[in-house]
Enzyme design. Sequence first.
Site, PDB file in Angstrom:
ATOM      1  N   SER A 150       0.866  -1.186   0.000  1.00 47.15           N
ATOM      2  CA  SER A 150       0.000   0.000   0.000  1.00 47.15           C
ATOM      3  C   SER A 150       0.897   1.229   0.000  1.00 47.15           C
ATOM      4  O   SER A 150       2.033   1.158   0.497  1.00 47.15           O
ATOM      5  CB  SER A 150      -0.873   0.025   1.261  1.00 47.15           C
ATOM      6  OG  SER A 150      -1.570   1.260   1.370  1.00 47.15           O
ATOM      7  N   TYR A 163      -2.185  -1.013  10.468  1.00 47.50           N
ATOM      8  CA  TYR A 163      -2.252  -1.301   9.029  1.00 47.50           C
ATOM      9  C   TYR A 163      -1.006  -0.781   8.318  1.00 47.50           C
ATOM     10  O   TYR A 163      -0.365  -1.490   7.547  1.00 47.50           O
ATOM     11  CB  TYR A 163      -3.519  -0.664   8.453  1.00 47.50           C
ATOM     12  CG  TYR A 163      -3.690  -0.855   6.963  1.00 47.50           C
ATOM     13  CD1 TYR A 163      -4.239  -2.020   6.460  1.00 47.50           C
ATOM     14  CD2 TYR A 163      -3.306   0.146   6.063  1.00 47.50           C
ATOM     15  CE1 TYR A 163      -4.399  -2.196   5.088  1.00 47.50           C
ATOM     16  CE2 TYR A 163      -3.462  -0.021   4.700  1.00 47.50           C
ATOM     17  CZ  TYR A 163      -4.010  -1.191   4.220  1.00 47.50           C
ATOM     18  OH  TYR A 163      -4.167  -1.362   2.871  1.00 47.50           O
TER      19      TYR A 163
HETATM   20  N1  LIG Z   1      -8.766  -0.625  -1.529  1.00 48.94           N
HETATM   21  C1  LIG Z   1      -7.761   0.222  -1.347  1.00 48.94           C
HETATM   22  O1  LIG Z   1      -7.898   1.442  -1.455  1.00 48.94           O
HETATM   23  C2  LIG Z   1      -6.382  -0.313  -1.031  1.00 48.94           C
HETATM   24  C3  LIG Z   1      -5.333   0.604  -0.925  1.00 48.94           C
HETATM   25  C4  LIG Z   1      -4.057   0.144  -0.657  1.00 48.94           C
HETATM   26  C5  LIG Z   1      -3.848  -1.214  -0.469  1.00 48.94           C
HETATM   27  N2  LIG Z   1      -4.882  -2.094  -0.554  1.00 48.94           N
HETATM   28  C6  LIG Z   1      -4.594  -3.490  -0.348  1.00 48.94           C
HETATM   29  O2  LIG Z   1      -5.155  -4.268  -1.384  1.00 48.94           O
HETATM   30  C7  LIG Z   1      -5.487  -5.557  -0.876  1.00 48.94           C
HETATM   31  C8  LIG Z   1      -6.936  -5.881  -1.190  1.00 48.94           C
HETATM   32  O3  LIG Z   1      -7.759  -4.859  -0.681  1.00 48.94           O
HETATM   33  P1  LIG Z   1      -9.270  -4.727  -1.114  1.00 48.94           P
HETATM   34  O4  LIG Z   1      -9.576  -3.289  -1.147  1.00 48.94           O
HETATM   35  O5  LIG Z   1      -9.571  -5.571  -2.291  1.00 48.94           O
HETATM   36  O6  LIG Z   1      -9.962  -5.348   0.202  1.00 48.94           O
HETATM   37  P2  LIG Z   1     -11.328  -6.173   0.352  1.00 48.94           P
HETATM   38  O7  LIG Z   1     -11.710  -6.024   1.793  1.00 48.94           O
HETATM   39  O8  LIG Z   1     -12.303  -5.755  -0.691  1.00 48.94           O
HETATM   40  O9  LIG Z   1     -10.898  -7.679   0.064  1.00 48.94           O
HETATM   41  C9  LIG Z   1     -10.050  -8.362   0.946  1.00 48.94           C
HETATM   42  C10 LIG Z   1     -10.390  -9.830   0.911  1.00 48.94           C
HETATM   43  O10 LIG Z   1      -9.539 -10.495   1.866  1.00 48.94           O
HETATM   44  C11 LIG Z   1     -10.322 -11.443   2.553  1.00 48.94           C
HETATM   45  N3  LIG Z   1      -9.722 -11.737   3.862  1.00 48.94           N
HETATM   46  C12 LIG Z   1      -9.754 -10.990   4.994  1.00 48.94           C
HETATM   47  N4  LIG Z   1      -9.130 -11.631   5.985  1.00 48.94           N
HETATM   48  C13 LIG Z   1      -8.688 -12.809   5.476  1.00 48.94           C
HETATM   49  C14 LIG Z   1      -7.984 -13.910   6.015  1.00 48.94           C
HETATM   50  N5  LIG Z   1      -7.599 -13.938   7.310  1.00 48.94           N
HETATM   51  N6  LIG Z   1      -7.685 -14.953   5.200  1.00 48.94           N
HETATM   52  C15 LIG Z   1      -8.072 -14.951   3.910  1.00 48.94           C
HETATM   53  N7  LIG Z   1      -8.760 -13.937   3.339  1.00 48.94           N
HETATM   54  C16 LIG Z   1      -9.062 -12.878   4.127  1.00 48.94           C
HETATM   55  C17 LIG Z   1     -11.692 -10.805   2.676  1.00 48.94           C
HETATM   56  O11 LIG Z   1     -12.702 -11.795   2.923  1.00 48.94           O
HETATM   57  C18 LIG Z   1     -11.845 -10.129   1.317  1.00 48.94           C
HETATM   58  O12 LIG Z   1     -12.427 -10.997   0.362  1.00 48.94           O
HETATM   59  C19 LIG Z   1      -5.165  -5.530   0.608  1.00 48.94           C
HETATM   60  O13 LIG Z   1      -3.888  -6.056   0.823  1.00 48.94           O
HETATM   61  C20 LIG Z   1      -5.178  -4.059   0.927  1.00 48.94           C
HETATM   62  O14 LIG Z   1      -4.401  -3.733   2.058  1.00 48.94           O
HETATM   63  C21 LIG Z   1      -6.146  -1.672  -0.828  1.00 48.94           C
END
Ligand SMILES: NC(=O)c1ccc[n+]([C@@H]2O[C@H](COP(=O)([O-])OP(=O)(O)OC[C@H]3O[C@@H](n4cnc5c(N)ncnc54)[C@H](O)[C@@H]3O)[C@@H](O)[C@H]2O)c1
Length: 257
Positions: A150, A163
Amino acid sequence: MDRLEGHTAIVTGAANGIGRAVAIRFAAEGAHVVLADITEEPRGGGETTTEAIHAVGGSAEFLTTDVSSWDDIRALVTLAAARTGRLDVIVNNAAIGAGGRLTETSLADWDLTMSVNLRGVFMGCKAAMAQMLTQEKRGEVRGRIVNISSQHGMISSPDHLAYGVSKAGVVYMTRQIAADYARDGIVCNAVAPGKIMTGMGGHEPSDERLAYARARTPWPRLGQAADVASAVLFLASPEATYITGENLMVDGGWMAS
Ligand SMILES: NC(=O)c1ccc[n+]([C@@H]2O[C@H](COP(=O)([O-])OP(=O)(O)OC[C@H]3O[C@@H](n4cnc5c(N)ncnc54)[C@H](O)[C@@H]3O)[C@@H](O)[C@H]2O)c1
């Protein structure tokens, strides 16, 4: 193009958001995708990622997996490798965010965030590496790891101490693994999303947070999961080989401004 034809790839956190987009993109490029998540049901209902991939003739299977469990991670890698004897790619994407600023972060918040975001990525890399090191190379590469970090692993994450620390750890871990295993033919990179409109964690961002993200993002829109999937595909594909230890930002210029 079938850039991942004949490849087997694991994507964690594949039920929603970025993981779902990556899995669908990989399958469209010919990969067999092993989808790992604590639940198969997408947050807003509708077809699962497996169903979405099968509907267009792609190849995927789902395994209920908690990435903070070593037993689950080992079972996941075993399942993925059982098909062809290879695991070509792992995308360590699953993450959560718990707690707030330092004084609002409980010990339980800290431990929970680290167990998924940092221990989960460590174990995903470790189990995948054990399998990849047993494989013959495809071209120069034995296996590829893409960790999702991130921009908040590099600059402060407002109100999300644990985080941000976990994501900084992912960036470091990616570099260290890349350096330690380059001579073994392992490519290890990270992709750092900026603000991506996924409803991460099931919470729609507040107006205040959206305004903050828009103010920080030079590009005239916020990101979509597909923007991140394109970058992950590049780093997972044979096109990217002499690139390792990188943390590729997909942030609309957030970190450039
Ligand atoms: N959305 C953003 O703006 C953003 C920004 C920077 C980084 N990220 C990173 O991108 C990645 C995905 O984010 P996203 O926005 O798609 O999130 P999201 O919440 O939409 O999806 C995350 C998925 O991970 C699953 N999950 C949670 N805990 C788990 C566990 N213990 N074991 C297995 N699966 C698990 C959830 O069920 C969900 O399906 C993450 O690493 C997040 O930190 C997202």
